[in-house]
Design a protein around this motif. Structure first.
Motif, PDB file in Angstrom:
ATOM      1  N   GLU A 116      59.972 -39.140  40.180  1.00 30.46           N
ATOM      2  CA  GLU A 116      59.170 -39.912  39.189  1.00 30.46           C
ATOM      3  C   GLU A 116      58.184 -40.898  39.672  1.00 30.46           C
ATOM      4  O   GLU A 116      57.066 -41.140  39.277  1.00 30.46           O
ATOM      5  N   SER A 120      53.914 -40.817  39.514  1.00 29.86           N
ATOM      6  CA  SER A 120      53.250 -41.859  38.990  1.00 29.86           C
ATOM      7  C   SER A 120      52.199 -42.253  39.923  1.00 29.86           C
ATOM      8  O   SER A 120      51.556 -43.352  39.514  1.00 29.86           O
ATOM      9  N   TRP A 180      53.903 -44.777  29.681  1.00 32.18           N
ATOM     10  CA  TRP A 180      53.364 -45.030  31.121  1.00 32.18           C
ATOM     11  C   TRP A 180      54.493 -45.162  31.909  1.00 32.18           C
ATOM     12  O   TRP A 180      55.569 -45.217  31.475  1.00 32.18           O
ATOM     13  N   PRO A 181      54.238 -44.930  33.348  1.00 33.13           N
ATOM     14  CA  PRO A 181      55.553 -45.075  34.206  1.00 33.13           C
ATOM     15  C   PRO A 181      55.796 -46.618  34.035  1.00 33.13           C
ATOM     16  O   PRO A 181      55.145 -47.585  33.644  1.00 33.13           O
TER      17      PRO A 181
END
Length: 236
Positions: A116, A120, A180-181
Motif C-alpha cells: 500500500e 501510494s 487518499w493514502p
C-alpha cells in the motif's frame, strides 16, 4: 478512579514506546498494588494472554492488540502504515525483513502495508551493493506535488460535498470520500491546519467510526471533526 488510571497509564507507556509495546512487558512497569488489583501477582511472569484478559475490561476499546509470530502487542489506534513510516527515514535504508521483526504485524499484514505504501509513493525501494532490497521513506511533499488529485481544491470540494450547511464535517467521512493514502490525507490536514485554513476538533462520536479513521495529534489527541475558516484562499 482506578478504571480511568489504567488506560492513562498504558497510554503514557505507549507514547514513550513508538505507540506500541509487548503485552508481556506491561507488568514490569506497574506498581505492586496495580498488579495486585489486576490479579497479576500470583504468577511471577504472567503470560501475555493472562495480562490481556486482566486489562481488557479496563481499557475497553481505547487500544488494539496485534500479533507478530508468537508475540502479542498492544497498540494505540492508528493506521498500521503510520507505525511503518514512523520507523523509516529518508537517508537510512532498512531491510524489510529487519523492519518487520521490529513491528507488531504478521508477515502477511506487513507485506500488505508495504504494498500500500509503495503504490501510494510513500516509500522507495533501493538496492545495496549486494542487490539486497532496502526501503526508505519518500518525501511526502514530493508525493503530493506529483499527484494532481492530491490538491487543496479537491480537498475543499469533498468538504463542501459533505458539509451541507452543518459547518462541521466528520474526518472519517472526509477520509473515506477522498480515499487518499492515509499519510497523504493526514499531511494535507496538517498543512491546512498550520496555515489556519481549517480547524480540527475533538469528538466524542467514537462509536460511529473505526479508531484508525480519525486524525491523531502528536499527543495522541483524537480529532474527529473539521471546520473551514471563512475568507481563506486556497492555492494549488
Amino acid at each position: 478512579m482506578y478504571e480511568k488510571s489504567i488506560p492513562d497509564f498504558i497510554q503514557t507507556l505507549l507514547e514513550n514506546s513508538k505507540g506500541f509495546m509487548k503485552v508481556k512487558d506491561l507488568p514490569a512497569h506497574m506498581s505492586f498494588d496495580t498488579r495486585r488489583k489486576l490479579g497479576l501477582v500470583r504468577q511471577k511472569k504472567p503470560s501475555a494472554i493472562a495480562i490481556k484478559k486482566a486489562i481488557e475490561l479496563k481499557i475497553k476499546d481505547r487500544f488494539i492488540f496485534s500479533k507478530n509470530g508468537g508475540t502479542l502487542y498492544i497498540l494505540v489506534p492508528r493506521d498500521p502504515s503510520d507505525f511503518v513510516t514512523a520507523s523509516l527515514s529518508r537517508d537510512n535504508p532498512v531491510s524489510p525483513k529487519m523492519l518487520q521483526r521490529s513491528l507488531p504485524f504478521s508477515r502477511s499484514d506487513f507485506r500488505s502495508i508495504l504494498n500500500e505504501l509503495a503504490e501510494s509513493g510513500r516509500i522507495t525501494t533501493i538496492y545495496d551493493d549486494n542487490l539486497v532490497p532496502k526501503i526508505i521513506l519518500s518525501d511526502v511533499n514530493a508525493v503530493i506535488s506529483a499527484k494532481s488529485e492530491y490538491t487543496r481544491e479537491r480537498f475543499k470540494e469533498a468538504f463542501d460535498e459533505l458539509e451541507h450547511g452543518r459547518v462541521f464535517v466528520n474526518i472519517p467521512e472526509l477520509r473515506k470520500k477522498l480515499a487518499w493514502p492515509h499519510d497523504v490525507f493526514d499531511d494535507m490536514l496538517r498543512k491546512l491546519r498550520d496555515e489556519e485554513v481549517i480547524v480540527l476538533h475533538v469528538t466524542d462520536r467514537t462509536k460511529d467510526f473505526e479508531p484508525e479513521e480519525f486524525f491523531y495529534e502528536n499527543d495522541n489527541s483524537r480529532m474527529g471533526m473539521v471546520t473551514w475558516n471563512e475568507g481563506q484562499q486556497i492555492d494549488s
